[in-house]
Design an enzyme around this catalytic site. Structure first.
Site, PDB file in Angstrom:
ATOM      1  N   LYS A  47      48.526  28.856  37.227  1.00  0.00           N
ATOM      2  CA  LYS A  47      47.527  29.842  36.830  1.00  0.00           C
ATOM      3  C   LYS A  47      47.114  29.570  35.398  1.00  0.00           C
ATOM      4  CE  LYS A  47      45.698  33.762  38.512  1.00  0.00           C
ATOM      5  NZ  LYS A  47      45.606  34.195  39.908  1.00  0.00           N
TER       6      LYS A  47
HETATM    7  N1  GLU Z   1      42.599  33.566  41.933  1.00  0.00           N
HETATM    8  C1  GLU Z   1      42.850  33.629  43.347  1.00  0.00           C
HETATM    9  C2  GLU Z   1      44.258  34.111  43.603  1.00  0.00           C
HETATM   10  O1  GLU Z   1      44.855  34.774  42.792  1.00  0.00           O
HETATM   11  C3  GLU Z   1      42.505  32.313  44.048  1.00  0.00           C
HETATM   12  C4  GLU Z   1      43.245  31.116  43.552  1.00  0.00           C
HETATM   13  C5  GLU Z   1      42.732  29.798  44.141  1.00  0.00           C
HETATM   14  O2  GLU Z   1      41.822  29.812  44.951  1.00  0.00           O
HETATM   15  O3  GLU Z   1      43.265  28.762  43.727  1.00  0.00           O
HETATM   16  O4  GLU Z   1      44.806  33.902  44.647  1.00  0.00           O
END
Ligand code: GLU
Length: 427
Positions: free
Chosen positions: A116
């Site tokens: 993240k």
């Molecule tokens: N931000 C989204 C989540 O928390 C999607 C992450 C992604 O598609 O890599 O799952």
């Protein structure tokens, strides 16, 4: 909670969301059998990068922003997870969000680890050119650890297709070749996937539909309260509404509106016309106090904003029989105990909002093969992935007599730790 395993850069007195993840790990540990011997690996993020992001503002002066990219675990594949732009972003938060990506990706069996990113910024204060410069500099700074085979960012809170386009372009220029697979959630015209934009909201609907069938809750007329009317909340609202459910309350940054006869999310989106601050002016609903949102009479509650919203302080007010976590980390472990004791089922974030990353995976596969699928393909495959994951987790919860979060963690952590054990420690 034990603080012995804390990295030295996390202050135990201000542990934040990472503390919540550690508590969730403690709850799953007794259920992991021999694999529990490897669980400390999940208490230690593999890689935390903190970068300075200097941005020349439109008036010529330079502002410095704090940027992060955390790769929590890479045992099952490259890192995968979104990038968030928010003034409250901290390292602890990004660590927790990256760990939840590890669990989420393994829960639905995507061949990814968890990662993240975030920048501590209020994007509403930036002009478009400033936002572009911030995005490009942040991407360049984390460029040494991301890549289509290393770590693939995507949208999250306050980031969107345009920001993914700038990230892809910046990374590609630095590499010297166009690399569409370095990010997902891109615009369709540059390698994005059909169905990605609504995928998280659609996934919330799919797992809710499965849970409601088993709990004997009809979809037709089901009353739903939604916190957050951004990408996840508004898509979920439309899909639930179109399936016959009734949106009885919506809370967003501007305030809370309610209507026991139902709010038409298509009409509301048309009324807002891209301006979320106009929520309270919507004539077809009445404004209520923000604090009254949690006690709204409803069947299903869908938190789709930020973490730490349903806490021990308000969990007792919740009247819903089912909570579907569209956001990451909206319910504290203490709140979940209260909800469960009151007979409320919680569909945990790491399953309920996995639709977004599942279609991100489809996008990445399409980019790698330069062969694109139809929207129907995407919807059908998404439905299948989530329905199968749901069934496995539902059965495991019944067999082990645990709640759905613990069952999801058992399923996911077993997969991650099995890969960890097989790969072993180098050297
Ligand atoms: N931000 C989204 C989540 O928390 C999607 C992450 C992604 O598609 O890599 O799952």
């Amino acid at each position: 909670m034990t603080t012995a395993a804390l990295p030295s850069f996390i202050d135990p007195a201000r542990i934040g969301p990472w503390g919540m993840f550690l508590e969730q790990l403690e709850r799953v540990e007794p259920h992991l059998g021999p694999l529990a011997a490897w669980i400390d690996t999940l208490r230690h993020p593999k890689r935390c990068l903190i970068v300075d992001v200097p941005v020349r503002m439109d008036d010529g002066h330079i502002r410095h922003f704090e940027g992060f990219r955390v790769q929590h675990n890479l045992s099952r594949g490259p890192g995968k997870g979104g990038v968030r732009f928010h003034p409250d972003v901290t390292l602890s938060e990004v660590m927790a969000l990256s760990a939840w990506m590890t669990v989420k990706n393994a829960a639905v069996n995507l061949p990814y680890g968890g990662a993240k990113g975030g920048v501590r910024v209020n994007p509403a204060e930036l002009s478009m050119p400033e936002l572009e410069r911030l995005t490009r500099r942040y991407t360049s700074e984390i460029g040494s650890i991301i890549g289509p085979d290393r770590d693939i960012p995507a949208p999250d809170v306050n980031t969107n297709e345009q920001i993914m386009a700038w990230m892809m372009d910046t990374y590609s220029i630095n590499q010297g070749s166009t690399q569409t697979g370095v990010v997902t959630g891109k615009p369709i015209s540059m390698g994005g996937s059909l169905g990605r934009k609504d995928a998280t909201g659609r996934g919330c609907y799919v797992v809710a539909r499965e849970a409601m069938q088993r709990l004997g809750m009809p979809m037709e007329g089901a009353r739903i309260a939604i916190q957050g009317f951004g990408n996840v909340g508004s898509a979920a609202a439309r899909i639930f509404h179109d399936a016959g459910a009734k949106i009885v309350a919506i809370q967003d940054a501007a305030g809370t509106i309610a209507n026991t006869n139902g709010i038409n999310p298509h009409a509301l989106l048309g009324f807002l016309n891209g301006n979320p601050r106009a929520l309270l002016d919507y004539p077809e609903a009445e404004a209520i106090a923000n604090a009254d949102f949690w006690g709204v009479d409803c069947d299903l509650l869908l938190p789709a904003a930020l973490e730490n919203q349903i806490t021990a302080a308000n969990a007792g007010q919740v009247r819903a029989k089912l909570i579907v976590e569209g956001a990451n980390g909206p319910t504290t472990p203490q709140a979940e105990d209260i909800l469960n004791a009151n007979g409320c089922t919680v569909l945990p974030d790491v399953l309920a909002n996995a639709g977004g990353v599942t279609v991100s995976y489809f996008e990445w596969v399409q980019n790698a093969s330069s062969f694109f699928w139809t929207e129907k393909d995407i919807h059908d495959r998404l439905d299948r992935v989530l329905t199968e994951a749901f069934q496995g987790i539902w059965d495991l919860a019944a067999a082990r007599k645990v709640n759905l979060r613990t069952a999801t963690y058992i399923m996911a952590c077993s997969r991650v730790l099995e890969a960890r054990a097989l790969r072993g420690i180098y050297p």
